[in-house]
Write a protein that holds these residues in place. Structure first.
Motif, short mmCIF file in Angstrom:
data_model
loop_
_atom_site.label_atom_id
_atom_site.label_comp_id
_atom_site.label_asym_id
_atom_site.label_seq_id
_atom_site.Cartn_x
_atom_site.Cartn_y
_atom_site.Cartn_z
N ASN A 1 0.86 -1.18 0.00
CA ASN A 1 0.00 0.00 0.00
C ASN A 1 0.89 1.22 0.00
O ASN A 1 1.80 1.34 0.82
N ASN A 2 0.65 2.15 -0.92
CA ASN A 2 1.40 3.42 -1.00
C ASN A 2 2.90 3.18 -1.10
O ASN A 2 3.71 3.88 -0.51
N GLY A 3 3.34 2.20 -1.85
CA GLY A 3 4.76 1.96 -2.06
C GLY A 3 5.42 1.13 -0.98
O GLY A 3 6.55 0.70 -1.12
N ALA A 4 4.77 0.94 0.19
CA ALA A 4 5.37 0.14 1.26
C ALA A 4 5.05 -1.32 1.04
O ALA A 4 3.95 -1.67 0.62
N VAL A 5 6.00 -2.20 1.27
CA VAL A 5 5.80 -3.64 1.04
C VAL A 5 6.17 -4.38 2.31
O VAL A 5 7.19 -4.11 2.93
N THR A 6 5.33 -5.29 2.71
CA THR A 6 5.67 -6.16 3.85
C THR A 6 5.25 -7.57 3.49
O THR A 6 4.53 -7.79 2.51
N GLU A 7 5.74 -8.50 4.21
CA GLU A 7 5.46 -9.92 3.91
C GLU A 7 4.57 -10.50 5.02
O GLU A 7 4.78 -10.23 6.19
N CYS A 8 3.54 -11.23 4.62
CA CYS A 8 2.70 -11.90 5.63
C CYS A 8 2.56 -13.37 5.29
O CYS A 8 2.74 -13.76 4.14
N LEU A 9 2.29 -14.14 6.27
CA LEU A 9 2.19 -15.58 6.08
C LEU A 9 0.74 -15.95 5.76
O LEU A 9 -0.18 -15.50 6.41
N TRP A 10 0.57 -16.69 4.71
CA TRP A 10 -0.76 -17.17 4.30
C TRP A 10 -1.00 -18.50 5.04
O TRP A 10 -0.37 -19.49 4.72
N ARG A 11 -1.80 -18.40 6.03
CA ARG A 11 -2.10 -19.63 6.77
C ARG A 11 -3.55 -20.01 6.53
O ARG A 11 -4.45 -19.50 7.16
N PHE A 12 -3.71 -20.91 5.60
CA PHE A 12 -5.02 -21.41 5.21
C PHE A 12 -5.98 -20.28 4.87
O PHE A 12 -7.18 -20.38 5.06
N ASN A 13 -5.41 -19.12 4.40
CA ASN A 13 -6.20 -18.00 3.89
C ASN A 13 -7.09 -17.39 4.99
O ASN A 13 -8.20 -16.94 4.73
N THR A 14 -6.59 -17.36 6.26
CA THR A 14 -7.41 -16.84 7.35
C THR A 14 -6.85 -15.58 7.95
O THR A 14 -7.58 -14.77 8.51
N LYS B 1 -0.99 -1.01 10.15
CA LYS B 1 -0.26 0.22 10.46
C LYS B 1 1.23 -0.09 10.61
O LYS B 1 1.60 -1.07 11.26
N VAL B 2 2.08 0.79 9.94
CA VAL B 2 3.54 0.66 10.05
C VAL B 2 4.11 2.04 10.29
O VAL B 2 3.83 2.97 9.52
N ASP B 3 4.92 2.25 11.39
CA ASP B 3 5.55 3.55 11.67
C ASP B 3 6.78 3.75 10.79
O ASP B 3 7.48 2.79 10.43
N VAL C 1 12.20 2.49 6.60
CA VAL C 1 10.88 1.84 6.49
C VAL C 1 9.85 2.94 6.25
O VAL C 1 9.75 3.89 7.03
N ASN C 2 9.10 2.85 5.13
CA ASN C 2 8.07 3.84 4.83
C ASN C 2 6.85 3.63 5.75
O ASN C 2 6.48 2.49 6.07
N PRO C 3 6.19 4.72 6.21
CA PRO C 3 5.01 4.59 7.09
C PRO C 3 3.80 4.08 6.31
O PRO C 3 3.65 4.37 5.12
N ILE C 4 2.95 3.30 7.01
CA ILE C 4 1.66 2.85 6.46
C ILE C 4 0.60 3.22 7.49
O ILE C 4 0.62 2.73 8.63
N ASN C 5 -0.35 4.13 7.06
CA ASN C 5 -1.42 4.59 7.96
C ASN C 5 -0.85 5.10 9.29
O ASN C 5 -1.39 4.83 10.37
N SER C 6 0.33 5.79 9.22
CA SER C 6 0.98 6.28 10.44
C SER C 6 1.44 7.71 10.22
O SER C 6 1.25 8.29 9.14
N ASP C 7 2.10 8.33 11.25
CA ASP C 7 2.61 9.70 11.14
C ASP C 7 3.68 9.78 10.05
O ASP C 7 4.41 8.80 9.82
#
Length: 688
Positions: free
Chosen positions: A29-42, A48-50, A79-85
């Motif tokens: 979102n807005n150029g910021a990239v993070t990685e999340c684990l897909w656990r059975f799509n739940t 939010k990222v500062d 680290v670019n902010p996501i939904n943060s200051d």
């Protein structure tokens, strides 16, 4: 499948793992990239990222060395902010080097020098300058404002005085008008701009009677055209008299010369005899051959025309034979038995099918009882007997004459020596008795030369005229003076020896005065330094208070120098001019081009710093629409090739090149057409 989170998306990385489950999703979102684990799509991605930033960099060099400058430091976003200051400031600036700058003393240009205190014999003169800016804040102090120097140091003028004339010298030549001289010497040399000396040498003519004139001739002219083009002719050359002999001078040499030329033998063309009668036909029927020949009567030589063919062959007895025996064709004639001149060559044949009287194929070879015309000796031969199988032989002429080596006569007698002494030469010759031909060994040299009368000739000594008398060895009292002459030609080989090369005579002046030594003043003050920094010089002077006279000791140096202000000077940064804009990165809309400059001189010792921007970028070709990548652009078609076969049906092709487009899709580069040549069943028989 995808999962939406506050406007961003998580896409299953099936293509990366090869499986739709248990892989990794990437949320953005807005150029910021993070990685999340897909656990059975739940599970969903974080909402939010500062912002996170790096440590501050070091402060830059101060923009000025004194008088108040600025310096900067920076940091970057890790680290670019996501939904943060938003992130904090990334640049800071502070003041530096606020101390006041030194002010150096500035003085005016020097005024003009005052009039010298004397017109000759060393005086003094002065000049001065004023302060235009006083030094401050530790700036350089002011230099001396007054200067003094010596002037008109030239001694006062002394006029020249000369002696009486001496006697006349011997005449320079024994005839033809020479010269003789007489001289006088300087008794008081001119000095300090006094009147210059008159001529010390006089010259007059002598021995004006005419000298002998030797004959002089011109250079030899070019050789005339040879009287024949081959076979040995003659040619001449001449020279003319440029100066006739007179008054007993040497007489003139020969004015004409003759020599042999074009000694190469003339070309000889080949001459052959008439054709002989045709030979007996090789068979009595069924198409045989017969030959005839001719011989070389005169072999070609020296580039003459070569010989024509010496053998001919034709068919004969072409009527069909009732012969069942089958033999092969004659083989090709063998190589001639010699490489030049006349030799022999042979050919042979074999039985491919035996004959028999009852018309059936025979089993046994039969080589016996046949004569040279291909039949046996029986009168009732019905054609079933095989012809002779022995070899045939014929004469052969290579058409190449055998080499003829050159032969020469014995050497003749030696000629008279060209000189009586000093090393002359004499020659002897021999002649060609047999000219080389057809690549035979070439002729050796026909002339031989050797030295003679090698004893060197006597050379008498020759000297120049006497030179002028030298100055007297003293300027007062009694001294000597000399004159000399030089050897222009040294004696050699028992020639007359050289006379004396030096003469000396006495010279007398008034008694010598008392010598006066030079006296100088004390050293003055050091002058201002020639540079404010970087190593200059300053000077210290003294003046002559008593000039030397009558051979007294000369004056020492009146000026000396020393180094000063050796501290290094500030060096400002120097950059080059901006370069031309680079070639656009694209031939259509969306390209960029750059312009750069480089550091030529880096700052040093507190000099002005370099600018931060050394590269500029701009867009280009914005008004050019990009071409469809699927379009193909070709060159014009080339010419068709030759047909792929020499008989029957084949193909011919032509090609063109791809100028622009995708090589995978633009493939129409070759065209093929059918072509038809002669019928392959038509066989051309080789010549027999």
């Amino acid at each position: 499948s995808t999962q939406s989170t506050w406007g961003g998306t998580c896409a299953a990385a099936t293509a990366l793992t090869g499986t739709p489950w248990g892989g990794r999703n990437f949320c953005g979102n807005n150029g910021a990239v993070t990685e999340c684990l897909w656990r059975f799509n739940t599970e969903s991605c974080p909402t939010k990222v500062d912002c996170a930033v790096s440590e501050w960099s070091s402060w830059t060099t101060c923009s000025r060395t004194c008088g108040g400058g600025t310096q900067n430091r920076t940091r970057s976003i890790t680290v670019n902010p996501i939904n943060s200051d938003p992130c904090p400031a990334l640049t800071q600036q502070q003041s530096c080097n606020t101390n006041p700058c030194p002010v150096n003393c500035v003085v005016s240009e020097w005024g003009s020098w005052s009039t010298c205190s004397v017109s000759c014999g060393s005086g003094t003169q002065t000049r001065s300058r004023t302060k235009t800016t006083n030094p401050a804040n530790g700036g350089t102090t002011c230099p001396d404002l007054n200067q003094r120097q010596t002037c008109n140091t030239n001694p006062c003028p002394v006029n020249c005085v000369v002696s009486e004339w001496g006697t006349w010298s011997t005449c320079s030549v024994s005839c033809g008008s020479g010269t003789r001289t007489r001289t006088r010497s300087i008794t008081t040399n001119p000095a300090n701009g006094g009147s210059s000396c008159p001529d010390l040498t006089q010259q007059q003519s002598c021995n004006t009677n005419q000298c002998p004139v030797n004959c002089v001739v011109s250079e030899w002219g070019s050789w005339s055209t040879c009287s024949v083009s081959c076979g040995s002719g003659t040619q001449t050359r001449s020279r003319t008299i440029k100066t006739n002999p007179a008054n007993g001078g040497t007489t003139c040499p020969d004015l004409n010369q003759r020599q042999t030329c074009n000694t190469n033998p003339c070309p000889v063309n080949c001459v052959v005899s008439e054709w002989s009668s045709w030979s007996t036909c090789s068979v009595s029927c069924g198409s045989g051959t017969q030959t005839r020949s001719r011989t070389i009567k005169t072999n070609p030589a020296n580039g003459g025309t070569t010989c024509p063919d010496l053998n001919q062959i034709q068919t004969c007895n072409t009527n069909q034979c009732p012969v069942k025996c089958v033999v092969s064709e004659w083989s090709s004639w063998s190589t001639c038995s010699v490489s030049c001149g006349s030799g022999t060559q042979t050919r042979s044949r074999t039985i491919t099918k035996n004959g028999s009287k009852d018309g059936n194929d025979g089993d046994d070879d039969d080589d016996d009882g046949h004569n040279d015309d291909g039949h046996d000796g029986d009168d009732d031969d019905d054609g079933t007997q095989c012809p002779a199988l022995t070899q045939q032989q014929q004469p052969c002429i290579t058409g190449i004459r055998c080499p003829v080596n050159c032969e020469v006569s014995e050497w003749g007698k030696w000629s008279s020596c060209s000189k009586e002494c000093g090393e002359g030469t004499q020659t002897r010759t021999r002649t060609i008795t047999v000219n080389p031909a057809n690549g035979g060994n070439a002729c050796p040299t026909l002339t031989h030369q050797q030295p003679c009368n090698t004893d060197p000739c006597p050379v008498d000594c020759v000297v120049s005229q006497w030179g002028s008398w030298s100055s007297c060895s003293v300027s007062c009292g009694t001294g000597t003076r000399t004159r000399t002459r030089t050897i222009t030609t040294a004696p050699l080989n028992g020639g007359d020896p050289c006379p004396s090369l030096t003469q000396q005579q006495e010279c007398i002046f008034d008694s010598c005065p008392v010598p006066v030594n030079c006296v100088v003043s004390e050293w003055g003050k050091w002058s201002s330094c020639s540079k404010d920094c970087g190593g200059g010089t300053q000077t210290q002077r003294r003046t002559v208070t008593t000039n030397p006279r009558n051979g007294g000791t000369s004056c020492p140096d009146l000026t000396r120098q020393q180094s000063c202000n050796t501290d290094a000077c500030p060096v400002d940064c120097v950059v080059s001019d901006w370069s031309s804009w680079s070639i656009c990165s694209s031939t259509c809309k969306g390209g960029t081009q750059t312009q750069t400059r480089s550091i030529i001189q880096r700052p040093a010792n507190g000099g002005d710093p370099c600018p931060s921007q050394l590269e500029k970028t701009r867009t280009c070709n914005d008004d050019v629409t990009c071409r469809n990548p699927d379009e193909c652009s070709y060159s014009t078609w080339g010419p068709y090739t030759l047909c792929s076969v020499t008989c029957g049906k084949g193909v011919k092709t032509r090609t063109r090149a791809l100028l622009d487009g995708n090589k995978q899709t633009c493939t129409d580069l070759t065209q093929v057409l059918p072509c038809v040549q002669d019928d392959c069943s038509i066989i051309v028989s080789p010549s027999k």
